[in-house]
Design an enzyme around this catalytic site. Structure first.
Site, mmCIF file in Angstrom:
data_model
loop_
_atom_site.group_PDB
_atom_site.id
_atom_site.type_symbol
_atom_site.label_atom_id
_atom_site.label_comp_id
_atom_site.label_asym_id
_atom_site.label_seq_id
_atom_site.Cartn_x
_atom_site.Cartn_y
_atom_site.Cartn_z
ATOM 1 N N SER A 128 -3.557 11.109 -2.815
ATOM 2 C CA SER A 128 -2.804 12.336 -2.526
ATOM 3 C C SER A 128 -3.795 13.490 -2.486
ATOM 4 C CB SER A 128 -1.777 12.622 -3.627
ATOM 5 O OG SER A 128 -0.926 11.527 -3.795
ATOM 6 N N LYS A 137 3.931 14.229 1.110
ATOM 7 C CA LYS A 137 3.657 13.931 -0.303
ATOM 8 C C LYS A 137 3.681 15.214 -1.145
ATOM 9 C CE LYS A 137 2.151 11.961 -4.073
ATOM 10 N NZ LYS A 137 2.904 11.028 -4.892
HETATM 11 P P1 NAD Z 1 -7.038 7.016 -11.389
HETATM 12 O O1 NAD Z 1 -7.849 8.145 -11.892
HETATM 13 O O2 NAD Z 1 -6.397 6.063 -12.353
HETATM 14 O O3 NAD Z 1 -7.915 6.103 -10.382
HETATM 15 C C1 NAD Z 1 -8.871 6.588 -9.472
HETATM 16 C C2 NAD Z 1 -10.062 5.612 -9.448
HETATM 17 O O4 NAD Z 1 -11.013 6.043 -8.474
HETATM 18 C C3 NAD Z 1 -10.816 5.522 -10.780
HETATM 19 O O5 NAD Z 1 -10.927 4.160 -11.139
HETATM 20 C C4 NAD Z 1 -12.192 6.128 -10.464
HETATM 21 O O6 NAD Z 1 -13.232 5.502 -11.189
HETATM 22 C C5 NAD Z 1 -12.312 5.805 -8.998
HETATM 23 N N1 NAD Z 1 -13.271 6.641 -8.245
HETATM 24 C C6 NAD Z 1 -13.419 7.995 -8.300
HETATM 25 N N2 NAD Z 1 -14.378 8.382 -7.422
HETATM 26 C C7 NAD Z 1 -14.831 7.247 -6.817
HETATM 27 C C8 NAD Z 1 -15.806 6.998 -5.796
HETATM 28 N N3 NAD Z 1 -16.505 7.999 -5.221
HETATM 29 N N4 NAD Z 1 -15.992 5.728 -5.396
HETATM 30 C C9 NAD Z 1 -15.290 4.711 -5.932
HETATM 31 N N5 NAD Z 1 -14.350 4.878 -6.895
HETATM 32 C C10 NAD Z 1 -14.131 6.142 -7.327
HETATM 33 O O7 NAD Z 1 -5.924 7.661 -10.431
HETATM 34 P P2 NAD Z 1 -4.551 7.000 -9.935
HETATM 35 O O8 NAD Z 1 -3.466 7.323 -10.912
HETATM 36 O O9 NAD Z 1 -4.786 5.580 -9.528
HETATM 37 O O10 NAD Z 1 -4.249 7.924 -8.660
HETATM 38 C C11 NAD Z 1 -4.945 7.751 -7.440
HETATM 39 C C12 NAD Z 1 -4.271 8.660 -6.387
HETATM 40 O O11 NAD Z 1 -2.901 8.260 -6.228
HETATM 41 C C13 NAD Z 1 -4.267 10.141 -6.777
HETATM 42 O O12 NAD Z 1 -4.483 10.932 -5.645
HETATM 43 C C14 NAD Z 1 -2.854 10.341 -7.323
HETATM 44 O O13 NAD Z 1 -2.417 11.672 -7.172
HETATM 45 C C15 NAD Z 1 -2.060 9.370 -6.465
HETATM 46 N N6 NAD Z 1 -0.832 8.866 -7.086
HETATM 47 C C16 NAD Z 1 -0.810 8.452 -8.388
HETATM 48 C C17 NAD Z 1 0.383 7.998 -8.938
HETATM 49 C C18 NAD Z 1 0.459 7.548 -10.382
HETATM 50 O O14 NAD Z 1 1.597 7.401 -10.891
HETATM 51 N N7 NAD Z 1 -0.634 7.290 -11.072
HETATM 52 C C19 NAD Z 1 1.542 7.963 -8.158
HETATM 53 C C20 NAD Z 1 1.489 8.345 -6.826
HETATM 54 C C21 NAD Z 1 0.282 8.804 -6.293
#
Ligand code: NAD
Length: 286
Positions: free
Chosen positions: A89, A162
């Site tokens: 997002s 979104k």
């Molecule tokens: P998170 O922080 O758990 O996961 C993100 C991952 O990306 C981490 O493991 C981090 O190490 C990795 N990362 C960061 N930079 C990187 C790079 N340059 N190369 C490789 N890996 C890298 O976040 P999440 O909760 O999984 O959310 C991810 C996206 O989905 C966000 O944009 C969030 O807004 C969206 N989202 C989350 C939810 C939720 O309930 N958690 C729901 C809908 C949407």
């Protein structure tokens, strides 16, 4: 079956990659975790070089820019004609810029709603921006990850949908937090009030799930307040560009600022109830 590079294996990305592997796709993982089937790569460029489709599931706009165009990023490895799907997002405006800079590739923005549970159960709502032909190409993958899949419009339109979703969810959480705090302070049992309200016009998924978390005072993420604030920031920035007022979005973002200032940024967004109580009553800070 497709060869898929998957970049960003956190709360959401890990179960999503698991479903794609279970459906028989060959995965090339960056910052992979032990236990996920697939090839673990040393960089996003390496994962992209092996794949015909690259999926990103990263926290925020700068993370996506770094993974695409930074040192050893996707752009360094990707083959012409590949498809990049950004399911993070992030900013709708930056999305248009990224799609243009990835010349010779198809690009879809495809953020999701449904949370960790939706990712685990493959029931995500997926909001897509991009060309119809690219959407058709990606559809079998989307159907492995979610249920309610919509091509909203051109590049960036998925991210716009979104942001709209996050306004509704954020403001509803704030409203439920106010209502349950009011009930408690007025001498009614908030758990019983929540149950009663589930039968009327106040009923919602937020009242059901997040309301229960507020009643139980259990705020494990979930969806971190820090990430939700990022989404409301995108809404506030867009409101300035569009000359429109989003007063309650701004107010909810302020409450999220207070939560983060109090050290609660990594709690689930239902913890706005805790922040509100503290703001109203001067209760203990963490
Ligand atoms: P998170 O922080 O758990 O996961 C993100 C991952 O990306 C981490 O493991 C981090 O190490 C990795 N990362 C960061 N930079 C990187 C790079 N340059 N190369 C490789 N890996 C890298 O976040 P999440 O909760 O999984 O959310 C991810 C996206 O989905 C966000 O944009 C969030 O807004 C969206 N989202 C989350 C939810 C939720 O309930 N958690 C729901 C809908 C949407």
């Amino acid at each position: 079956m497709m060869r898929i590079g998957f970049v960003g294996l956190g709360v959401m990305g890990t179960p999503m990659a698991g479903h794609l592997a279970a459906a028989g796709h060959e995965l090339f993982l960056y910052r992979g975790r032990d236990g996920l089937p697939g090839t673990h790569c040393g960089s996003a460029a390496e994962a992209a070089a092996e794949a015909e489709v690259v999926i990103l599931m990263l926290p925020d706009t700068p993370d996506v820019e770094r993974a695409l165009f930074g040192d050893q990023g996707v752009a360094e490895g990707i083959k012409p004609g590949s498809l990049v799907i950004d399911m993070s997002s992030i900013s709708p405006t930056a999305t248009k810029d990224f799609a243009q800079r990835l010349e010779g590739c198809d690009y879809l923005d495809a953020p999701v709603s449904g949370g960790e549970v939706g990712a685990q159960q493959a029931t995500l709502t997926i909001m897509v921006g991009g060309e119809p032909a690219a959407f058709e190409r990606a559809k079998p993958l989307f159907e492995t990850l979610g249920k309610n899949i919509t091509l909203i419009g051109p590049t960036g339109a998925g991210q716009t949908a979104k942001v709209a979703n996050q306004i509704v969810v954020g403001l509803t959480i704030e409203a439920v937090a106010e209502a349950l705090l009011f009930a408690e302070k007025a001498g009614a049992d908030p758990g019983v009030v929540r149950e009663a309200l589930m039968g009327g016009f106040a009923q919602s998924r937020v009242l059901e799930l997040h309301g229960q978390r507020m009643v139980d005072q259990t705020f494990d993420p979930g969806f971190r307040i820090r990430l939700h604030r990022k989404d409301l920031k995108l809404a506030i920035e867009a409101a300035a560009e569009l000359d429109i007022a989003l007063p309650n979005t701004a107010g909810t973002q302020q409450l999220m600022n207070a939560a983060i200032a109090d050290g609660d940024g990594d709690l689930d967004h239902s913890a706005l109830h805790k922040t509100l109580r503290r703001e109203q009553t001067g209760g203990p800070r963490s």
